[in-house]
Design an enzyme around this catalytic site. Structure first.
Site, PDB file in Angstrom:
ATOM      1  N   TYR A 245      -9.173  60.194   8.253  1.00 14.17           N
ATOM      2  CA  TYR A 245      -9.529  59.290   9.353  1.00 14.17           C
ATOM      3  C   TYR A 245     -10.390  60.016  10.401  1.00 14.17           C
ATOM      4  O   TYR A 245     -11.451  59.517  10.797  1.00 14.17           O
ATOM      5  CB  TYR A 245      -8.256  58.722   9.984  1.00 14.17           C
TER       6      TYR A 245
ATOM      7  N   SER B 254     -13.177  56.447  17.576  1.00 22.70           N
ATOM      8  CA  SER B 254     -11.813  56.774  18.008  1.00 22.70           C
ATOM      9  C   SER B 254     -11.815  58.115  18.718  1.00 22.70           C
ATOM     10  O   SER B 254     -12.714  58.944  18.500  1.00 22.70           O
ATOM     11  CB  SER B 254     -10.905  56.855  16.780  1.00 22.70           C
TER      12      SER B 254
ATOM     13  N   LYS C 212     -14.404  59.137  11.278  1.00 27.16           N
ATOM     14  CA  LYS C 212     -14.811  58.740  12.637  1.00 27.16           C
ATOM     15  C   LYS C 212     -15.809  59.754  13.222  1.00 27.16           C
ATOM     16  O   LYS C 212     -16.717  59.385  13.965  1.00 27.16           O
ATOM     17  CB  LYS C 212     -13.585  58.590  13.531  1.00 27.16           C
TER      18      LYS C 212
HETATM   19  P1  NDP Z   1      -6.380  46.325  12.580  1.00 24.05           P
HETATM   20  O1  NDP Z   1      -5.893  46.985  11.354  1.00 24.05           O
HETATM   21  O2  NDP Z   1      -5.409  45.654  13.490  1.00 24.05           O
HETATM   22  O3  NDP Z   1      -7.549  45.292  12.240  1.00 24.05           O
HETATM   23  C1  NDP Z   1      -8.603  45.702  11.404  1.00 24.05           C
HETATM   24  C2  NDP Z   1      -9.377  44.496  10.934  1.00 24.05           C
HETATM   25  O4  NDP Z   1     -10.418  44.968  10.061  1.00 24.05           O
HETATM   26  C3  NDP Z   1      -8.524  43.534  10.122  1.00 24.05           C
HETATM   27  O5  NDP Z   1      -8.893  42.210  10.402  1.00 24.05           O
HETATM   28  C4  NDP Z   1      -8.879  43.923   8.693  1.00 24.05           C
HETATM   29  O6  NDP Z   1      -8.696  42.876   7.756  1.00 24.05           O
HETATM   30  C5  NDP Z   1     -10.342  44.267   8.833  1.00 24.05           C
HETATM   31  N1  NDP Z   1     -10.787  45.074   7.700  1.00 24.05           N
HETATM   32  C6  NDP Z   1     -10.285  46.265   7.288  1.00 24.05           C
HETATM   33  N2  NDP Z   1     -10.887  46.664   6.162  1.00 24.05           N
HETATM   34  C7  NDP Z   1     -11.790  45.716   5.845  1.00 24.05           C
HETATM   35  C8  NDP Z   1     -12.709  45.550   4.780  1.00 24.05           C
HETATM   36  N3  NDP Z   1     -12.800  46.434   3.788  1.00 24.05           N
HETATM   37  N4  NDP Z   1     -13.488  44.440   4.757  1.00 24.05           N
HETATM   38  C9  NDP Z   1     -13.391  43.527   5.734  1.00 24.05           C
HETATM   39  N5  NDP Z   1     -12.539  43.612   6.768  1.00 24.05           N
HETATM   40  C10 NDP Z   1     -11.741  44.700   6.815  1.00 24.05           C
HETATM   41  O7  NDP Z   1      -7.154  47.481  13.376  1.00 24.05           O
HETATM   42  P2  NDP Z   1      -7.502  47.667  14.937  1.00 24.05           P
HETATM   43  O8  NDP Z   1      -7.890  46.384  15.540  1.00 24.05           O
HETATM   44  O9  NDP Z   1      -6.446  48.495  15.546  1.00 24.05           O
HETATM   45  O10 NDP Z   1      -8.778  48.627  14.797  1.00 24.05           O
HETATM   46  C11 NDP Z   1     -10.102  48.196  15.016  1.00 24.05           C
HETATM   47  C12 NDP Z   1     -10.980  49.407  15.151  1.00 24.05           C
HETATM   48  O11 NDP Z   1     -10.511  50.234  16.209  1.00 24.05           O
HETATM   49  C13 NDP Z   1     -11.006  50.308  13.916  1.00 24.05           C
HETATM   50  O12 NDP Z   1     -12.309  50.821  13.739  1.00 24.05           O
HETATM   51  C14 NDP Z   1     -10.064  51.427  14.291  1.00 24.05           C
HETATM   52  O13 NDP Z   1     -10.336  52.599  13.561  1.00 24.05           O
HETATM   53  C15 NDP Z   1     -10.366  51.567  15.753  1.00 24.05           C
HETATM   54  N6  NDP Z   1      -9.343  52.223  16.529  1.00 24.05           N
HETATM   55  C16 NDP Z   1      -8.058  51.747  16.520  1.00 24.05           C
HETATM   56  C17 NDP Z   1      -7.071  52.404  17.239  1.00 24.05           C
HETATM   57  C18 NDP Z   1      -5.660  51.937  17.231  1.00 24.05           C
HETATM   58  O14 NDP Z   1      -4.776  52.717  17.628  1.00 24.05           O
HETATM   59  N7  NDP Z   1      -5.359  50.717  16.849  1.00 24.05           N
HETATM   60  C19 NDP Z   1      -7.380  53.609  18.039  1.00 24.05           C
HETATM   61  C20 NDP Z   1      -8.769  54.005  17.998  1.00 24.05           C
HETATM   62  C21 NDP Z   1      -9.695  53.327  17.260  1.00 24.05           C
HETATM   63  P3  NDP Z   1      -7.379  42.853   6.789  1.00 24.05           P
HETATM   64  O15 NDP Z   1      -6.189  42.999   7.689  1.00 24.05           O
HETATM   65  O16 NDP Z   1      -7.495  41.538   6.148  1.00 24.05           O
HETATM   66  O17 NDP Z   1      -7.554  44.027   5.873  1.00 24.05           O
END
Ligand code: NDP
EC number: 1.1.1.162
Length: 244
Positions: free
Chosen positions: A149, A136, A153
């Site tokens: 967070y 991020s 990261k």
């Molecule tokens: P979401 O929260 O929309 O999706 C995250 C996904 O990861 C979900 O399917 C969730 O499953 C899964 N997940 C979380 N924890 C676990 C776990 N312990 N075991 C298995 N699966 C897990 O996030 P984003 O798509 O927005 O984010 C994706 C990546 O991008 C992350 O690394 C985030 O830090 C990074 N990012 C996001 C930004 C943003 O603004 N959105 C900005 C910069 C980076 P469930 O919902 O079932 O828990």
């Protein structure tokens, strides 16, 4: 199309929703054999309905033993996207032990652990591999309420560099993508307040948040042979936030 992953085997974590789900779909459409790992079974069921070729692993990445067994049995893979993360925003003075532990486990520990399992298999099979860790802009800038967070990261960026150094001789490349805010579920929970969003957008030279596809395109580039000489790098997808 420009990038083909025909016949390559890919593991994508956090593939139930958001960026990870879009990466899984894009890789599958580009010919990869995709294994999608996530926590909520209903998300994975809808993903396989959307994209019938995708295989799924339903587990919590914080469960070290379950990950060892399931990922070990599902491999080997040539491509790995460590995308899953949690963002529990708290003022520094109110950070809880549970939020800290959970974030360290998922955002950092699970990346290390899944990468170990996958890289050991790559080395054993003598295949060239590519790993992309989803970091991020928060790894490189202090953001209010993001103490845990930002720190996880930042640790992830450094882990990726050390991995690149140690795994390079095995022909395994390791890079990160570092997006600004994306309006996924995670983005909406933390950035829906219009004033907070406007303050961030005002600091982004391109004047907008990133789209899911912006992140997907960069991840696919770093997984592909088009980036064959790139390892240990962090690709900003931040509209210039870092240089502003
Ligand atoms: P979401 O929260 O929309 O999706 C995250 C996904 O990861 C979900 O399917 C969730 O499953 C899964 N997940 C979380 N924890 C676990 C776990 N312990 N075991 C298995 N699966 C897990 O996030 P984003 O798509 O927005 O984010 C994706 C990546 O991008 C992350 O690394 C985030 O830090 C990074 N990012 C996001 C930004 C943003 O603004 N959105 C900005 C910069 C980076 P469930 O919902 O079932 O828990």
């Amino acid at each position: 199309s420009y990038l083909s992953f025909r016949g390559r085997r890919a593991l994508v974590t956090g593939a139930g929703k958001g960026i990870g789900r879009a990466v899984a779909v894009a890789l599958s459409r580009a010919g990869a054999r995709v294994t999608a790992l996530s926590r909520t079974a209903a998300d994975l069921e809808s993903l396989t309905r959307e994209c019938p070729g995708i295989e799924t692993l339903c587990l919590d990445l914080a469960d070290w033993e379950a990950v060892e067994a399931a990922v070990g049995a599902a491999g080997p893979f040539e491509l790995l996207v460590n995308n899953a993360a949690v963002a529990e925003l708290q003022p520094f003075l109110e950070v809880t032990r549970s939020a800290l532990q959970r974030s360290l486990d998922v955002n950092f520990g699970a990346v290390l652990h899944v990468s170990q399992i996958v890289a050991r298999q790559m080395i054993a099979q003598q295949v060239a591999g590519a790993i992309v860790n989803v970091s991020s802009q928060a790894s490189k800038r202090a953001l209010r309420d993001h103490a845990v967070y930002c720190s996880t990261k930042s640790a992830l960026d450094m882990l990726s560099r050390v991995m690149a150094m140690e795994l390079g001789p095995h022909k395994i490349r390791v890079n990160t993508v570092n997006p600004t805010v994306v309006m996924t579920d995670m983005g909406r929970i933390n950035w829906s307040d219009p004033q907070k969003a406007a303050a961030m957008i005002n600091r982004i030279p391109l004047g907008k948040f990133a789209e899911v596809d912006d992140v997907v395109n960069s991840i696919l580039f770093l997984l592909s042979d088009k980036s064959a000489m790139t390892t240990g790098s962090s690709l900003m997808i931040d509209g210039g936030f870092l240089v502003s």
